[in-house]
Write an enzyme that holds these catalytic residues in place. Structure first.
Site, mmCIF file in Angstrom:
data_model
loop_
_atom_site.group_PDB
_atom_site.id
_atom_site.type_symbol
_atom_site.label_atom_id
_atom_site.label_comp_id
_atom_site.label_asym_id
_atom_site.label_seq_id
_atom_site.Cartn_x
_atom_site.Cartn_y
_atom_site.Cartn_z
ATOM 1 N N CYS A 7 0.827 -1.265 -0.011
ATOM 2 C CA CYS A 7 -0.005 0.028 0.122
ATOM 3 C C CYS A 7 0.845 1.274 0.046
ATOM 4 O O CYS A 7 2.054 1.174 -0.327
ATOM 5 C CB CYS A 7 -1.158 0.036 1.074
ATOM 6 N N CYS A 12 -1.549 0.921 7.480
ATOM 7 C CA CYS A 12 -3.005 0.623 7.542
ATOM 8 C C CYS A 12 -3.454 -0.627 6.824
ATOM 9 O O CYS A 12 -3.475 -1.729 7.362
ATOM 10 C CB CYS A 12 -3.835 1.800 6.908
ATOM 11 N N ARG A 13 -3.528 -0.683 5.390
ATOM 12 C CA ARG A 13 -4.002 -1.617 4.551
ATOM 13 C C ARG A 13 -3.062 -2.973 4.521
ATOM 14 O O ARG A 13 -3.796 -4.052 4.576
ATOM 15 C CB ARG A 13 -4.333 -1.132 3.233
ATOM 16 N N ASP A 123 -8.178 3.752 0.844
ATOM 17 C CA ASP A 123 -7.291 4.280 2.028
ATOM 18 C C ASP A 123 -8.158 4.748 3.112
ATOM 19 O O ASP A 123 -8.913 5.630 3.116
ATOM 20 C CB ASP A 123 -6.546 5.331 1.524
#
Ligand code: 4NP
Length: 151
Positions: A7, A12-13, A123
């Site tokens: 990412c 986060c992802r 996102d």
């Protein structure tokens, strides 16, 4: 099989995707390797975002040991598959490819559950915690499809 999740920030992802796929690999008894990276250098050596860590824990997955790193050209040599979360990650990764073989390793993660759909994992960084559960559900389905396809 060696899989890399990518990412932008790697907080986060993609750490969530790494955690989810690792969990499924373990449960399926497969001998695969999985890692994650970001196209940016914004969060090198940082822990996953607390909201990602909490979301993973809600699904009994611990990602607290993961640390941010930046995608490097050499990743094309080591990994068999490079799954990116969105179109901008795709552009940034493919820019570093040396040849068609490298480029062919890269695909949008969500194309694994829905081939050819070209959907992005949104996102969640600037949104609320609800965005993380949505991300989890999208990643979870895609990882099921990866396990089914290659095991
Ligand atoms: P990720 O989310 O790419 O899913 O890790 C982001 C994390 C940080 C930033 C952007 C997206 N940032 O701009 O710092």
């Amino acid at each position: 099989m060696k899989v890399l999740m990518v990412c932008l920030g790697n907080i986060c992802r993609s750490p969530l995707a790494e955690g989810v796929l690792s969990d499924k690999i373990k449960k399926a008894g497969l001998n695969w390797q999985v890692d994650s990276a970001g196209t940016s250098n914004y969060h090198i050596d940082e822990e996953p975002d607390p909201r990602s860590q909490e979301n993973a824990l809600q699904h009994d997955i611990n990602i607290s040991h993961l640390r941010g790193r930046q995608f490097v050209k050499e990743d094309f040599q080591f990994f068999d598959k490079i799954y990116v979360m969105d179109d901008s990650n795709y552009q940034n990764v493919v820019k570093l490819a040396s040849n068609q073989e490298d480029t062919d390793k890269v695909d949008l993660l969500l194309n694994q559950a829905n081939p050819g759909s070209n959907h992005n994992v949104p996102d969640p960084y600037f949104g609320g915690s609800g965005g993380f559960e949505n991300v989890f559900q999208l990643i979870d389905k895609a990882c099921d499809a990866i396990i089914k396809q290659y095991s």
